[in-house]
Design a protein around this motif. Structure first.
Motif, PDB file in Angstrom:
ATOM      1  N   THR A  92       0.862  -1.176   0.000  1.00 55.47           N
ATOM      2  CA  THR A  92       0.000   0.000   0.000  1.00 55.47           C
ATOM      3  C   THR A  92       0.901   1.229   0.000  1.00 55.47           C
ATOM      4  N   SER A  93       0.595   2.173  -0.881  1.00 52.11           N
ATOM      5  CA  SER A  93       1.418   3.374  -1.010  1.00 52.11           C
ATOM      6  C   SER A  93       0.577   4.607  -0.691  1.00 52.11           C
ATOM      7  N   PHE A  94       1.170   5.561   0.011  1.00 52.23           N
ATOM      8  CA  PHE A  94       0.457   6.736   0.505  1.00 52.23           C
ATOM      9  C   PHE A  94       1.197   8.019   0.122  1.00 52.23           C
ATOM     10  N   LYS A  95       0.469   9.124   0.158  1.00 49.59           N
ATOM     11  CA  LYS A  95       1.107  10.431   0.148  1.00 49.59           C
ATOM     12  C   LYS A  95       1.735  10.651   1.522  1.00 49.59           C
ATOM     13  N   ALA A  96       2.977  11.101   1.551  1.00 50.11           N
ATOM     14  CA  ALA A  96       3.642  11.409   2.819  1.00 50.11           C
ATOM     15  C   ALA A  96       3.464  12.894   3.121  1.00 50.11           C
ATOM     16  N   VAL A  97       3.128  13.215   4.361  1.00 49.02           N
ATOM     17  CA  VAL A  97       2.859  14.609   4.725  1.00 49.02           C
ATOM     18  C   VAL A  97       3.600  14.988   6.000  1.00 49.02           C
ATOM     19  N   GLN A 210       4.478  14.045  11.457  1.00 50.84           N
ATOM     20  CA  GLN A 210       4.374  13.438  10.138  1.00 50.84           C
ATOM     21  C   GLN A 210       3.182  12.496  10.080  1.00 50.84           C
ATOM     22  N   GLY A 211       2.748  12.244   8.857  1.00 44.26           N
ATOM     23  CA  GLY A 211       1.644  11.323   8.664  1.00 44.26           C
ATOM     24  C   GLY A 211       1.612  10.848   7.227  1.00 44.26           C
ATOM     25  N   ASN A 212       0.574  10.128   6.872  1.00 44.72           N
ATOM     26  CA  ASN A 212       0.411   9.672   5.499  1.00 44.72           C
ATOM     27  C   ASN A 212      -1.070   9.529   5.204  1.00 44.72           C
ATOM     28  N   LEU A 224      -5.832  18.381   5.155  1.00 46.85           N
ATOM     29  CA  LEU A 224      -4.391  18.638   5.235  1.00 46.85           C
ATOM     30  C   LEU A 224      -4.008  19.899   4.466  1.00 46.85           C
ATOM     31  N   LYS A 225      -4.655  20.114   3.338  1.00 46.62           N
ATOM     32  CA  LYS A 225      -4.385  21.338   2.583  1.00 46.62           C
ATOM     33  C   LYS A 225      -4.864  22.567   3.355  1.00 46.62           C
ATOM     34  N   ARG A 235       7.042   9.051  -1.370  1.00 46.47           N
ATOM     35  CA  ARG A 235       5.846   8.299  -1.007  1.00 46.47           C
ATOM     36  C   ARG A 235       6.135   7.483   0.246  1.00 46.47           C
ATOM     37  N   PHE A 236       5.081   7.205   1.004  1.00 44.79           N
ATOM     38  CA  PHE A 236       5.199   6.297   2.146  1.00 44.79           C
ATOM     39  C   PHE A 236       4.704   4.925   1.698  1.00 44.79           C
ATOM     40  N   HIS A 237       5.553   3.916   1.848  1.00 45.05           N
ATOM     41  CA  HIS A 237       5.220   2.567   1.401  1.00 45.05           C
ATOM     42  C   HIS A 237       5.095   1.632   2.604  1.00 45.05           C
ATOM     43  N   ARG A 238       4.041   0.830   2.594  1.00 48.23           N
ATOM     44  CA  ARG A 238       3.888  -0.212   3.611  1.00 48.23           C
ATOM     45  C   ARG A 238       3.696  -1.557   2.908  1.00 48.23           C
ATOM     46  N   LEU A 239       4.552  -2.500   3.233  1.00 50.01           N
ATOM     47  CA  LEU A 239       4.440  -3.846   2.683  1.00 50.01           C
ATOM     48  C   LEU A 239       4.126  -4.811   3.815  1.00 50.01           C
ATOM     49  N   ILE A 240       3.089  -5.599   3.645  1.00 52.83           N
ATOM     50  CA  ILE A 240       2.766  -6.654   4.604  1.00 52.83           C
ATOM     51  C   ILE A 240       3.156  -7.980   3.965  1.00 52.83           C
ATOM     52  N   LEU A 241       4.053  -8.694   4.625  1.00 50.61           N
ATOM     53  CA  LEU A 241       4.610  -9.928   4.077  1.00 50.61           C
ATOM     54  C   LEU A 241       4.077 -11.125   4.860  1.00 50.61           C
ATOM     55  N   THR A 242       3.597 -12.111   4.129  1.00 47.85           N
ATOM     56  CA  THR A 242       2.935 -13.256   4.748  1.00 47.85           C
ATOM     57  C   THR A 242       3.559 -14.565   4.278  1.00 47.85           C
ATOM     58  N   PRO A 243       4.091 -15.371   5.203  1.00 46.46           N
ATOM     59  CA  PRO A 243       4.622 -16.682   4.828  1.00 46.46           C
ATOM     60  C   PRO A 243       3.511 -17.583   4.291  1.00 46.46           C
TER      61      PRO A 243
END
Length: 248
Positions: A92-97, A210-212, A224-225, A235-243
């Protein structure tokens, strides 16, 4: 005091300490808890990051976990190593603020009485936050929220019954998260007040503000504006990894 510089002696000492560490002080782990099983990534050379991932005993690849970072190579490198280990990856990718230190707080005179009241969250509120968070609704998230409320700054507005109607809290990486206002209490300025109050509280304690935000969250982007938050070029990136053992 004896200072150990020899890598072999340091490894021996580490094994000794681990074997004699009191059971009562060992933290319980949940292999399904990607909220707590989390790593924040920053590197000057992405090859060093890749090498770190490939090293033994750096990351527990036998549990569900998340990796987050602000650099684009985080996604490619993490994906490549995860695929080699047959882990599923959800990105999941977000706008970083970043909040401006010059944003003025809205008028809070209406909140100086007994209701509504500007205050902070407590652990009794965790169930409500778990039910309203798009990432929540499960036991792991409930425990995670309890930890965040217990350990890090938060802000909320409470109604005449003492129930939170608008709130925001801080995660373990000093990022403002789960900003939310109950639908029946929207358009009252609570979200803006909560966000700016928490940002000011974090800044006063030496934390970054900071936030996203997701690209399709138009309401939050508009807020935010309005408060003149800075949208960062990264960009703020979050990766969830699952075995494979936990996928299905």
């Amino acid at each position: 005091m004896l200072v150990l510089n020899c890598s072999i002696k340091l490894l021996t000492l580490e094994k000794m300490l681990k074997s004699h560490f009191p059971e009562s002080l060992k933290a319980e782990t949940d292999n399904l808890d990607h909220y707590t099983n989390a790593y924040a990534v920053f590197y000057k050379d992405f090859r060093a990051y890749q090498q770190l991932l490939e090293e033994h005993d750096v990351i527990n690849w036998d549990q569900v976990f998340q990796i987050q970072g602000l650099q684009n190579e985080v996604c490619d490198v993490s994906n490549a190593v995860a695929n080699s280990k047959q882990l599923g990856v959800k990105l999941t990718s977000f706008k970083a603020v970043q909040f401006s230190p010059h944003s003025a707080l809205p008028d809070t005179n209406a909140l100086k009485g007994s209701s509504p009241r500007l205050t902070y969250l407590n652990t009794a509120d965790a169930d409500l936050l778990n039910r309203t968070w798009s990432r929540g609704g499960n036991e792991q998230c409930l425990r995670y929220i309890v930890k965040l409320i217990s350990c890090f700054p938060s802000v909320c507005v409470r109604d005449d019954k003492g129930n939170p109607v608008s709130w925001s809290l801080t995660d373990q990486f000093a990022t403002m998260c789960h900003g939310y206002t109950l639908p029946e209490h929207r358009r009252k300025g609570y979200s803006q007040l909560v966000a700016l109050t928490l940002a000011r509280k974090l800044r006063s304690q030496g934390f970054p503000c900071q936030g996203n935000v997701l690209d399709d969250n138009t309401a939050s982007i508009s807020l935010l504006k309005n408060v003149r938050a800075e949208f960062l070029p990264c960009r703020f990136h979050r990766l969830i990894l699952t075995p494979a053992a936990f996928s299905g």
